[in-house]
Design an enzyme around this catalytic site. Structure first.
Site, PDB file in Angstrom:
ATOM      1  N   THR A  38       0.848  -1.183   0.000  1.00  0.00           N
ATOM      2  CA  THR A  38       0.000   0.000   0.000  1.00  0.00           C
ATOM      3  C   THR A  38       0.882   1.230   0.000  1.00  0.00           C
ATOM      4  O   THR A  38       2.088   1.156  -0.255  1.00  0.00           O
ATOM      5  CB  THR A  38      -0.982  -0.023   1.190  1.00  0.00           C
ATOM      6  OG1 THR A  38      -1.957   1.013   1.023  1.00  0.00           O
ATOM      7  CG2 THR A  38      -0.256   0.178   2.508  1.00  0.00           C
ATOM      8  N   ASN A  39       0.314   2.399   0.323  1.00  0.00           N
ATOM      9  CA  ASN A  39       1.097   3.627   0.431  1.00  0.00           C
ATOM     10  C   ASN A  39       0.523   4.487   1.553  1.00  0.00           C
ATOM     11  O   ASN A  39      -0.428   4.085   2.227  1.00  0.00           O
ATOM     12  CB  ASN A  39       1.116   4.387  -0.907  1.00  0.00           C
ATOM     13  CG  ASN A  39      -0.276   4.742  -1.389  1.00  0.00           C
ATOM     14  OD1 ASN A  39      -1.024   5.442  -0.724  1.00  0.00           O
ATOM     15  ND2 ASN A  39      -0.645   4.238  -2.573  1.00  0.00           N
ATOM     16  N   ALA A  40       1.104   5.670   1.743  1.00  0.00           N
ATOM     17  CA  ALA A  40       0.769   6.492   2.912  1.00  0.00           C
ATOM     18  C   ALA A  40      -0.409   7.437   2.695  1.00  0.00           C
ATOM     19  O   ALA A  40      -0.668   8.302   3.525  1.00  0.00           O
ATOM     20  CB  ALA A  40       1.991   7.305   3.335  1.00  0.00           C
ATOM     21  N   SER A  41      -1.153   7.279   1.609  1.00  0.00           N
ATOM     22  CA  SER A  41      -2.293   8.163   1.369  1.00  0.00           C
ATOM     23  C   SER A  41      -3.303   8.045   2.507  1.00  0.00           C
ATOM     24  O   SER A  41      -3.709   6.951   2.894  1.00  0.00           O
ATOM     25  CB  SER A  41      -2.968   7.812   0.046  1.00  0.00           C
ATOM     26  OG  SER A  41      -4.142   8.576  -0.133  1.00  0.00           O
ATOM     27  N   ALA A  69      -4.731   7.406  -4.578  1.00  0.00           N
ATOM     28  CA  ALA A  69      -3.368   6.939  -4.834  1.00  0.00           C
ATOM     29  C   ALA A  69      -3.378   5.414  -4.913  1.00  0.00           C
ATOM     30  O   ALA A  69      -2.926   4.729  -3.993  1.00  0.00           O
ATOM     31  CB  ALA A  69      -2.428   7.411  -3.730  1.00  0.00           C
TER      32      ALA A  69
END
Length: 223
Positions: free
Chosen positions: A36-39, A103
């Site tokens: 995943t990512n930090a969005s 994102a």
């Protein structure tokens, strides 16, 4: 607050039905682990609030986030990038335009393990393949609808954002950097198809979102 300040009007003369993608997506490598990512979804939430305040109908397709979207919006929850694309395609058919601020994960494991991967003391090698581009797919079939994209870049920022604007058939591209991730503030450039900088905006995400929505209203909804 720096940059070009555009007075925010609470209403527009024409209301639109806006599809908004928000938050991250998850791509599982086994039943419990994922990429995943930090969005955080904060920018998507701020844009939804600004659109609702302007009198628009808002439909949100969101990945997993802990923030609360405005109660006036319709929210469809998804996990993966493929799920986000499928639901967004269904909803876009009934909308006037898209703001793609999500994102989504750009890659997913080629193979998802059916059981939790156990430690072996050895390096774990993942074979990753690209996921579909949500905004580009919707933009390619936008017909008479408008599309606003977001580009998060770390180098050659404006060039890369303008390249994405054209590739994804966007009418406007909002350029920001990695410092926007999981932050309460944002600094963006709003780019037009001719390569011009429509506005430079900086401040809290609600303030920036309000100004973005005014630009969208003037250039795309009321045009």
């Amino acid at each position: 607050m720096g940059g070009i300040l555009i007075p925010f009007s609470p209403t527009y003369s024409f209301m639109a039905r806006i599809l908004l993608t928000s938050g991250p997506t998850r791509q599982y490598i086994d039943p419990v682990r994922y990429l995943t990512n930090a969005s955080s979804g904060r920018m998507g939430c701020s844009l939804a609030e600004a659109a609702v305040a302007a009198g628009h109908e808002v439909v949100i397709v969101s990945g997993p986030v802990s923030i609360t979207y405005p109660s006036q919006a319709t929210v469809h929850w998804v996990d993966t990038t493929d799920e986000m694309l499928t639901v967004a395609q269904q909803q876009f058919e009934h909308c006037d335009g898209l703001i793609g601020v999500a994102a989504p994960c750009d890659y997913r494991p080629e193979f998802v393990q059916g059981q939790k991967i156990a430690k072996t003391g050895q390096p774990l090698v993942l074979q990753l393949i690209e996921t579909p581009d949500v905004v580009a797919t919707l933009g390619a079939d936008k017909k008479d609808r408008w599309v606003v994209g977001f580009a998060l870049e770390t180098e050659d920022r404006r060039f890369r954002a303008l390249t994405k604007l054209e590739k994804k058939s966007c009418d406007l591209m909002i350029l920001n950097g990695p410092e926007a991730m999981n932050s309460e503030e944002n600094h963006v450039e709003v780019l037009a198809k001719d390569g011009s900088v429509v506005a430079t905006l900086q401040g809290s995400k609600p303030d920036v979102a309000s100004q973005i929505m005014q630009i969208v209203g003037e250039r795309l909804i009321q045009a």
